[in-house]
Write an enzyme that holds these catalytic residues in place. Structure first.
Site, PDB file in Angstrom:
ATOM      1  N   SER A 107       3.977   2.008   8.560  1.00 30.71           N
ATOM      2  CA  SER A 107       3.753   1.075   7.457  1.00 30.71           C
ATOM      3  C   SER A 107       5.042   0.911   6.658  1.00 30.71           C
ATOM      4  CB  SER A 107       2.654   1.603   6.537  1.00 30.71           C
ATOM      5  OG  SER A 107       1.403   1.564   7.167  1.00 30.71           O
ATOM      6  N   ASP A 109       1.450  -7.760   2.109  1.00 29.49           N
ATOM      7  CA  ASP A 109       1.529  -6.304   1.946  1.00 29.49           C
ATOM      8  C   ASP A 109       2.984  -5.874   1.763  1.00 29.49           C
ATOM      9  OD1 ASP A 109       0.991  -3.625   1.880  1.00 29.49           O
ATOM     10  OD2 ASP A 109      -0.130  -3.561   3.748  1.00 29.49           O
ATOM     11  N   HIS A 114       0.818  -1.217   0.000  1.00 26.51           N
ATOM     12  CA  HIS A 114       0.000   0.000   0.000  1.00 26.51           C
ATOM     13  C   HIS A 114       0.847   1.260   0.000  1.00 26.51           C
ATOM     14  CE1 HIS A 114       0.279  -0.329   4.523  1.00 26.51           C
ATOM     15  NE2 HIS A 114       0.263   0.987   4.438  1.00 26.51           N
TER      16      HIS A 114
END
Length: 712
Positions: free
Chosen positions: A644, A219, A82
């Site tokens: 992240s 991810d 992402h």
């Protein structure tokens, strides 16, 4: 270099015994935590972790809004899927949909440009400049005067640091204005997309599984940093060469087990651990509910306006993904506040402190009254800013306002311009305006703005910015603006950069005209914010100093709230119990993908991946205890947004996973760290490597990285 801050355990919202895994520590603080690191089993010397020029910290980097790390000597960067989504989307079309199908460059020549918004920051130096920012500030200054004087000093420090144009520097505040550090970062501008799995791997479970556990998402994505042949950052060019990083992380496929220690390094965004009870109640009762309502409505409009058009869907994919993420997090915060009354916990702490301060405080007698007044003004201004955002909720209007403001600011010497509109910022403004081409459709923008104007009309007139109502177009009168503007054309939009303010005032473009008319109201709101922030920056550090004096014998060196700068946290691989009778984690496995698979998004893993699971082609990535390939795992590390893509390392500093999320029950950790239920979610490096080998055949990248496989 770091002025140790000692805070009471109560202020941190955790018991002394539970403090072990709490903390988003500045690297230079780590030597103070030797005993904690040793206790959980970290073998890297704390002094080495504090040195940004040495491994592993020299391999930790940032991308806009995310964290990442170098994993080869040739500038190969790993981060979340992402986090690379913008670059993936930029290169996707309905015919070459890399979002849906994934992308792999088998050679360097096949790597795709990430675009002007895809950059890599390498932190090289952090220095305490508190005295240079705060020393000698006049006691009689207004909040606005103080804020502007601090801002002027910060600009001078940045200009001094950026004498070498290869660097991007910043001077963020720590401890709510009590300290300032100058951060010097190498800015790499040529960053290319190397590899991303299909969205059905990288976002398996989608928004349904977001912030949930068990998770089964791959991810991750890979980028590559390029520089000029002289080794210095350069504009994108076919002549550029891969960046040679000072170090890179070795990848360990040996894996982890429950109870193993981990280190996590990255760039957490914002936390609010030291806010007062009134601030918590404002977020809980006013700010967050308004945000949920606004985002929910906006997403509905985007879905309706893009329905049936694949091109529109691709253009707004990243926008919708980001909004959904913020929405679920905000809902999680509200649920967390409902589950545990953090405001009441803070009430008790605050009352005890205020009683002590009246008897023993050595600071100003009116400190607490000034503090309450400053916070009340902040909350009132925030409501006006929220109303302003609803009233101006158009990407095209935002572009017009940015262009006009740039023209106005360029009438002044560079050092006197507002932050964000100096010469150093022009390239970033150009990048944002150009990026709009990939994420903008006039009819969708119009629908979003019209819906926002309806929401604005329902806001109490008392909290709307003064003078704004009469300047706004009618809710049903937007069509002529979009029909009459040329700003939707990228070349014509960019052509406004460099024009003087007079050209804007004389323009017949309806969006330019509206930007000119709105400017004074927007500027008045900015001026009010400066006054509020200046008063907060003056009084809150005094409050923090008083708290230190109150309980310094009970505390430990404490981390400042997260502010987007490099931090290190640590913890252990650990399950948790969200409610009675339920235990989750710490690992999920590929078999869970088969269980969740429906064949329909977001549970539609590729057939090649499903077949590899059915065939049990696990090879070296099979965990001996689990008997299969682990996908995601939990740890007690202290993380938040911005983490992240953060490198999750084992006790030796080897890469064993990537951080990508938190459990739903953990979301309120931005305000209050509860060690019992706070868990971060990571993608296991063994799943990443397995997908690369068995599904996407990314053998070139597996060969490029240094991978330690389990013995035998």
């Amino acid at each position: 270099m770091f002025k140790s801050v000692v805070l009471p355990v109560a202020l941190l919202g955790a018991s002394a015994g539970a403090l072990a895994d709490e903390g988003q520590w500045q690297p230079h603080q780590l030597p103070q935590l030797k005993s904690e690191l040793k206790r959980i089993g970290i073998t890297i010397p704390a002094e080495r972790l504090a040195d940004l020029s040495k491994h592993p910290m020299s391999a930790i980097v940032a991308t806009p809004g995310c964290s990442a790390s170098f994993v080869s000597p040739d500038g190969l960067v790993v981060t979340n899927h992402h986090c690379g989504y913008g670059a993936i989307q930029r290169n996707s079309t309905p015919d070459h949909n890399y979002i849906a199908n994934g992308f792999l460059a088998k050679t360097r020549a096949e790597e795709l440009p990430g675009g002007p918004n895809t950059v890599v920051y390498v932190t090289e130096k952090v220095e305490n400049v508190t005295d240079r920012v705060l020393k000698g500030l006049g006691a009689g200054m207004s909040g606005k005067e103080r804020h502007e004087q601090v801002g002027a000093r910060i600009k001078a420090l940045i200009a001094e640091c950026e004498s070498d144009k290869a660097y991007r520097c910043a001077v963020p505040a720590f401890n709510r204005g009590g300290e300032y550090y100058r951060i010097k970062q190498l800015l790499i501008r040529d960053v290319r997309l190397v590899y991303a799995p299909a969205n059905s791997v990288g976002d398996f479970g989608g928004d349904i599984d977001n912030y949930e556990f068990p998770r089964h998402v791959g991810d991750f994505s890979f980028l590559r940093a390029y520089v000029g042949k002289d080794g210095r950052p350069a504009d994108p060019s076919p002549d550029n060469v891969p960046y040679k990083s000072k170090s890179f992380l070795v990848v360990s496929a040996e894996g982890l087990k429950a109870g193993d220690p981990i280190l996590l390094a990255g760039y957490p965004g914002r936390t609010s651990r030291y806010k007062l009870p009134a601030e918590i109640r404002f977020a809980r009762d006013v700010d967050y509910p308004a945000k949920v309502a606004s985002i929910t409505a906006d997403l509905s409009v985007i879905a309706a306006a893009t329905m049936g058009n694949p091109d529109y869907t691709v253009r707004y994919a990243s926008v919708a993904k980001s909004l959904n993420n913020v929405l679920k997090k905000t809902r999680g915060l509200l649920d967390g506040f409902a589950r545990k009354d953090i405001a009441s916990i803070k009430d008790a702490q605050d009352a005890e402190f205020r009683t002590w301060y009246k008897q023993h405080g050595t600071g100003p007698k009116n400190l607490l009254a000034d503090l309450d007044a400053a916070i009340a003004a902040d909350m009132a201004t925030t409501q006006q800013e929220t109303a302003w955002l609803e009233a101006t909720h158009s990407d095209l209007l935002k572009s017009a306002r940015t262009l006009y403001r740039l023209a106005l600011e360029h009438q002044r010497p560079d050092a006197q311009r507002e932050t964000g509109f100096q010469d150093r910022d022009v390239s970033f403004i150009k990048a944002r305006l150009a990026r709009l081409e990939q994420s903008f459709v006039p009819s969708v923008d119009q629908a979003r703005w019209q819906s926002a104007l309806v929401r604005y009309g329902k806001i109490d007139t008392k909290v709307r910015p003064h003078g704004l109502d009469g300047l706004l177009p009618a809710q049903n009168g937007l069509a002529p603006l979009y029909k009459g503007t040329e700003l939707g054309d990228t070349a014509k939009r960019l052509a406004w950069i460099g024009k003087d303010a007079d050209a804007f005032r004389k323009s017949n473009d309806p969006f330019i005209q509206l930007a000119v008319h709105l400017h004074d109201v927007g500027l008045a709101l900015e001026e009010r914010r400066k006054e509020v922030d200046g008063n907060l920056e003056r009084v809150v550090p005094l409050y923090m100093d008083a708290v230190v004096a109150w309980k310094k014998s009970q505390g430990k060196p404490v981390y400042p709230d997260a502010n987007g700068t490099l931090r290190v946290t640590y913890g252990t691989v650990a399950p948790y119990s969200p409610r009675d009778g339920i235990v989750k984690g710490p690992f999920t496995t590929v078999e869970g993908i088969l269980e969740k698979q429906t064949g329909k998004a977001p549970f539609d893993a590729p057939n090649s991946l499903l077949q590899a699971i059915r065939d049990k082609r696990y090879g070296q990535f099979r965990d001996p205890a689990l008997g299969t390939v682990p996908v995601n795992f939990l740890s007690s590390a202290d993380t938040t947004g911005g983490n992240s893509g953060s490198a999750v390392m084992n006790k030796r500093g080897e890469l064993v996973g990537l951080n990508f999320d938190s459990t739903y029950e953990s979301i309120t950790k931005d305000w209050y760290f509860d060690p019992v239920i706070t868990r971060a979610i990571h993608v296991d490096i063994r799943y990443m490597l397995w997908v690369m080998k068995e599904v996407d055949h990314a053998d070139n990248l597996l060969k490029e990285m240094t991978i330690k496989y389990p013995k035998g």
